[in-house]
Design a protein around this motif. Structure first.
Motif, PDB file in Angstrom:
ATOM      1  N   GLY A 156       0.799  -1.220   0.000  1.00 25.49           N
ATOM      2  CA  GLY A 156       0.000   0.000   0.000  1.00 25.49           C
ATOM      3  C   GLY A 156       0.828   1.265   0.000  1.00 25.49           C
ATOM      4  N   GLY A 157       2.093   1.154   0.359  1.00 26.01           N
ATOM      5  CA  GLY A 157       2.940   2.339   0.397  1.00 26.01           C
ATOM      6  C   GLY A 157       4.075   2.324  -0.604  1.00 26.01           C
ATOM      7  N   GLN A 158       4.003   1.453  -1.603  1.00 25.89           N
ATOM      8  CA  GLN A 158       5.132   1.305  -2.518  1.00 25.89           C
ATOM      9  C   GLN A 158       5.438   2.587  -3.280  1.00 25.89           C
ATOM     10  OE1 GLN A 158       6.982  -1.821  -2.710  1.00 25.89           O
ATOM     11  NE2 GLN A 158       8.338  -0.176  -3.372  1.00 25.89           N
ATOM     12  N   ILE A 159       4.402   3.253  -3.797  1.00 25.24           N
ATOM     13  CA  ILE A 159       4.640   4.489  -4.554  1.00 25.24           C
ATOM     14  C   ILE A 159       5.266   5.550  -3.644  1.00 25.24           C
ATOM     15  CG2 ILE A 159       3.521   6.416  -5.732  1.00 25.24           C
ATOM     16  CD1 ILE A 159       1.491   4.403  -6.836  1.00 25.24           C
ATOM     17  N   GLU A 160       4.693   5.727  -2.462  1.00 19.12           N
ATOM     18  CA  GLU A 160       5.231   6.718  -1.533  1.00 19.12           C
ATOM     19  C   GLU A 160       6.668   6.382  -1.139  1.00 19.12           C
ATOM     20  OE1 GLU A 160       4.122   8.949   2.671  1.00 19.12           O
ATOM     21  OE2 GLU A 160       3.118   7.066   2.150  1.00 19.12           O
ATOM     22  N   ASP A 161       6.937   5.117  -0.846  1.00 17.63           N
ATOM     23  CA  ASP A 161       8.286   4.715  -0.446  1.00 17.63           C
ATOM     24  C   ASP A 161       9.287   4.952  -1.567  1.00 17.63           C
ATOM     25  OD1 ASP A 161       7.211   3.967   1.970  1.00 17.63           O
ATOM     26  OD2 ASP A 161       7.186   1.818   1.527  1.00 17.63           O
ATOM     27  N   ASP A 162       8.913   4.615  -2.793  1.00 11.73           N
ATOM     28  CA  ASP A 162       9.808   4.839  -3.937  1.00 11.73           C
ATOM     29  C   ASP A 162      10.043   6.334  -4.155  1.00 11.73           C
ATOM     30  OD1 ASP A 162       9.960   2.125  -4.327  1.00 11.73           O
ATOM     31  OD2 ASP A 162       8.590   2.080  -6.044  1.00 11.73           O
ATOM     32  N   TYR A 163       8.989   7.114  -4.021  1.00 13.75           N
ATOM     33  CA  TYR A 163       9.113   8.563  -4.218  1.00 13.75           C
ATOM     34  C   TYR A 163       9.993   9.164  -3.118  1.00 13.75           C
ATOM     35  CZ  TYR A 163       7.697  13.067  -6.117  1.00 13.75           C
ATOM     36  OH  TYR A 163       7.707  14.298  -6.729  1.00 13.75           O
ATOM     37  N   MET A 164       9.846   8.678  -1.892  1.00 12.74           N
ATOM     38  CA  MET A 164      10.672   9.159  -0.792  1.00 12.74           C
ATOM     39  C   MET A 164      12.146   8.841  -1.045  1.00 12.74           C
ATOM     40  SD  MET A 164      11.075  10.610   2.202  1.00 12.74           S
ATOM     41  CE  MET A 164       9.506  10.655   3.108  1.00 12.74           C
ATOM     42  N   ARG A 165      12.422   7.625  -1.436  1.00 10.76           N
ATOM     43  CA  ARG A 165      13.815   7.216  -1.681  1.00 10.76           C
ATOM     44  C   ARG A 165      14.463   8.100  -2.747  1.00 10.76           C
ATOM     45  NH1 ARG A 165      15.439   4.196  -5.629  1.00 10.76           N
ATOM     46  NH2 ARG A 165      13.339   3.383  -6.027  1.00 10.76           N
ATOM     47  N   LEU A 166      13.763   8.320  -3.856  1.00  6.41           N
ATOM     48  CA  LEU A 166      14.315   9.133  -4.937  1.00  6.41           C
ATOM     49  C   LEU A 166      14.400  10.609  -4.544  1.00  6.41           C
ATOM     50  CD1 LEU A 166      12.515   7.447  -7.958  1.00  6.41           C
ATOM     51  CD2 LEU A 166      14.991   7.494  -7.554  1.00  6.41           C
ATOM     52  N   SER A 167      13.433  11.091  -3.786  1.00  7.10           N
ATOM     53  CA  SER A 167      13.468  12.479  -3.325  1.00  7.10           C
ATOM     54  C   SER A 167      14.662  12.726  -2.412  1.00  7.10           C
ATOM     55  CB  SER A 167      12.174  12.838  -2.596  1.00  7.10           C
ATOM     56  OG  SER A 167      11.062  12.798  -3.464  1.00  7.10           O
ATOM     57  N   PRO A 241      -1.900   0.006  13.967  1.00  2.04           N
ATOM     58  CA  PRO A 241      -2.678   0.995  13.217  1.00  2.04           C
ATOM     59  C   PRO A 241      -3.451   1.973  14.106  1.00  2.04           C
ATOM     60  CG  PRO A 241      -3.829  -1.092  13.225  1.00  2.04           C
ATOM     61  CD  PRO A 241      -2.546  -1.318  13.976  1.00  2.04           C
ATOM     62  N   GLU A 242      -3.287   1.839  15.431  1.00  4.28           N
ATOM     63  CA  GLU A 242      -3.954   2.777  16.342  1.00  4.28           C
ATOM     64  C   GLU A 242      -2.870   3.479  17.143  1.00  4.28           C
ATOM     65  OE1 GLU A 242      -4.400  -0.611  17.048  1.00  4.28           O
ATOM     66  OE2 GLU A 242      -6.077  -0.995  15.691  1.00  4.28           O
ATOM     67  N   GLY A 243      -2.664   4.762  16.857  1.00 10.10           N
ATOM     68  CA  GLY A 243      -1.598   5.499  17.510  1.00 10.10           C
ATOM     69  C   GLY A 243      -2.097   6.508  18.509  1.00 10.10           C
ATOM     70  N   ARG A 244      -1.195   7.402  18.910  1.00  9.99           N
ATOM     71  CA  ARG A 244      -1.518   8.429  19.891  1.00  9.99           C
ATOM     72  C   ARG A 244      -1.508   9.826  19.279  1.00  9.99           C
ATOM     73  NH1 ARG A 244      -2.532   4.165  21.368  1.00  9.99           N
ATOM     74  NH2 ARG A 244      -1.834   3.037  23.235  1.00  9.99           N
ATOM     75  N   ALA A 245      -0.560  10.095  18.370  1.00  6.27           N
ATOM     76  CA  ALA A 245      -0.450  11.427  17.766  1.00  6.27           C
ATOM     77  C   ALA A 245      -1.241  11.481  16.461  1.00  6.27           C
ATOM     78  CB  ALA A 245       1.012  11.764  17.499  1.00  6.27           C
ATOM     79  N   PRO A 246      -2.002  12.543  16.227  1.00  9.38           N
ATOM     80  CA  PRO A 246      -2.739  12.664  14.962  1.00  9.38           C
ATOM     81  C   PRO A 246      -1.775  12.787  13.785  1.00  9.38           C
ATOM     82  CG  PRO A 246      -2.814  14.725  16.210  1.00  9.38           C
ATOM     83  CD  PRO A 246      -2.213  13.702  17.115  1.00  9.38           C
ATOM     84  N   GLU A 255      -4.269   3.604   7.074  1.00  4.64           N
ATOM     85  CA  GLU A 255      -4.709   3.975   5.738  1.00  4.64           C
ATOM     86  C   GLU A 255      -4.248   2.949   4.707  1.00  4.64           C
ATOM     87  OE1 GLU A 255      -3.003   7.498   3.778  1.00  4.64           O
ATOM     88  OE2 GLU A 255      -5.047   8.285   3.734  1.00  4.64           O
ATOM     89  N   ARG A 256      -3.010   2.500   4.855  1.00 13.32           N
ATOM     90  CA  ARG A 256      -2.496   1.505   3.909  1.00 13.32           C
ATOM     91  C   ARG A 256      -3.241   0.178   4.040  1.00 13.32           C
ATOM     92  NH1 ARG A 256       4.138   2.119   3.730  1.00 13.32           N
ATOM     93  NH2 ARG A 256       4.205   4.256   2.914  1.00 13.32           N
ATOM     94  N   LEU A 257      -3.621  -0.169   5.247  1.00 14.83           N
ATOM     95  CA  LEU A 257      -4.337  -1.424   5.454  1.00 14.83           C
ATOM     96  C   LEU A 257      -5.730  -1.407   4.826  1.00 14.83           C
ATOM     97  CD1 LEU A 257      -3.343  -2.285   9.137  1.00 14.83           C
ATOM     98  CD2 LEU A 257      -2.745  -3.580   7.086  1.00 14.83           C
ATOM     99  N   THR A 258      -6.308  -0.231   4.683  1.00 10.75           N
ATOM    100  CA  THR A 258      -7.623  -0.149   4.050  1.00 10.75           C
ATOM    101  C   THR A 258      -7.537  -0.335   2.543  1.00 10.75           C
ATOM    102  OG1 THR A 258      -7.536   2.249   3.682  1.00 10.75           O
ATOM    103  CG2 THR A 258      -8.370   1.484   5.822  1.00 10.75           C
ATOM    104  N   GLY A 259      -6.326  -0.194   1.991  1.00  8.69           N
ATOM    105  CA  GLY A 259      -6.164  -0.274   0.543  1.00  8.69           C
ATOM    106  C   GLY A 259      -6.569   0.993  -0.165  1.00  8.69           C
TER     107      GLY A 259
END
Length: 327
Positions: A156-167, A241-246, A255-259
């Motif tokens: 679910g995060g492949q595009i974001e992860d790839d974009y982060m790495r290249l950025s 998937p349930e955190g403390r900070a917004p 979000e990724r788990l929802t697809g």
């Protein structure tokens, strides 16, 4: 409301050369493992720990007391209810009390209650802070979700992860000093270090409900300091998937788990904005989405590939001029 403070090992806390600050809000399930990992660190000698238990209704504080006695930790425990400010205010309070109770500490490390530090983390962070004003350690995920869910998070995060790495690579390649540039400000309070003098100089953490870590590093850089990355200093964070900070890591995992992931890390910008910064400086207003990142990804990859083959800053600058990025 003033925090209720307890100190375990007064002399060791008072003479510590470094402090690890941990905010904790309803973390009874995870704070024990966090402190177990820190207690096992070879570098914990001459190091104190401050756990700032805030807005908590479970047994977090009791578990902290138990682990402090069990491991013989030099530890400060504060308990407080914060009406606003969230994790930013908790980190700020934790550092304020750490500076007060450990006046000789020159290195301040930050992690989270749902994290486990890898062996050697304290030593690696302190070593990096000997030559750098602030340090961003590496944050990886714990394997605390079923394998099929972990795979869904990754996909679910492949595009974001790839974009982060290249950025990150793009930012380093166009920086004045590629070897020391941090690339993007991806600071995470789960694995962050700063010298005492620098922390005081920039005003410390601000009482923000989230992004207080990146805000701090933004101000560190704006003040002229050059933070570094310590890739060998690893902390593993819960994949819950349930955190403390917004708007934190947990929200992204959910979000990724929802697809149906659509949001992007706030450090990421369109390729047009990256190029515009080189000519105009500063951060320009923009709208960025996952679909836009997917469109920009091959363009960003092409620019990075070209920059990799340039011999130095001057040649990279000329290349960027040739694609119209500079006025």
């Amino acid at each position: 409301m003033k925090p209720v403070c307890e100190v375990f090992g007064h002399d060791a806390v008072a003479t510590a050369g470094a402090v690890v600050v941990i905010p904790a809000c309803n973390e009874a399930e995870r704070i024990g493992a966090c402190l177990d990992a820190l207690a096992a660190q070879e570098g914990r000698r001459d190091c104190a720990f401050h756990v700032c238990v805030n807005n908590t209704e479970d047994d977090t504080a009791a578990i902290v007391r138990d682990r402090a006695r069990q491991h013989g930790l030099a530890l400060m425990l504060s308990e407080i209810w914060l009406p606003r400010g969230g994790v930013g205010r908790a980190r700020r309070l934790g550092h304020l009390l750490a500076m007060r109770f450990s006046p000789q500490a020159t290195a301040f490390l930050s992690t989270d209650a749902d994290c486990q530090a890898e062996p050697g983390w304290i030593g690696a962070m302190r070593a990096a802070l000997e030559t750098h004003p602030a340090v961003l350690g590496r944050i990886e995920g714990l394997d605390d979700l079923p394998p099929e869910m972990l795979e869904k998070v990754r996909r679910g995060g492949q595009i974001e992860d790839d974009y982060m790495r290249l950025s990150m690579e793009f930012a380093r390649l166009v920086s004045e000093d590629e070897t020391t540039s941090i690339g993007l400000n991806t600071a995470g309070g789960a694995n962050l270090g700063i010298r005492r003098a620098v922390y005081r100089a920039v005003g410390g953490f601000r009482a923000l409900p989230s992004r207080e870590d990146r805000d701090l590093i933004d101000r560190v850089m704006a003040a002229g300091y050059r933070p570094a990355r310590a890739e060998e200093a690893v902390v593993r964070a819960s994949m819950r998937p349930e955190g403390r900070a917004p708007s934190g890591m947990a929200d992204k995992i959910a979000e990724r788990l929802t697809g149906a992931a659509t949001s992007l890390d706030t450090a990421l910008v369109p390729i047009s904005a990256m190029l515009a910064r080189l000519s105009r400086g500063g951060r320009q207003p923009f709208e960025f989405s996952l679909s836009r990142a997917a469109e920009d990804l091959p363009i960003l990859a092409a620019h990075v590939e070209q920059l990799r083959h340039k011999s130095g800053p001057d040649e990279r600058h000329r290349y960027l001029q040739s694609v119209g990025s500079l006025d």
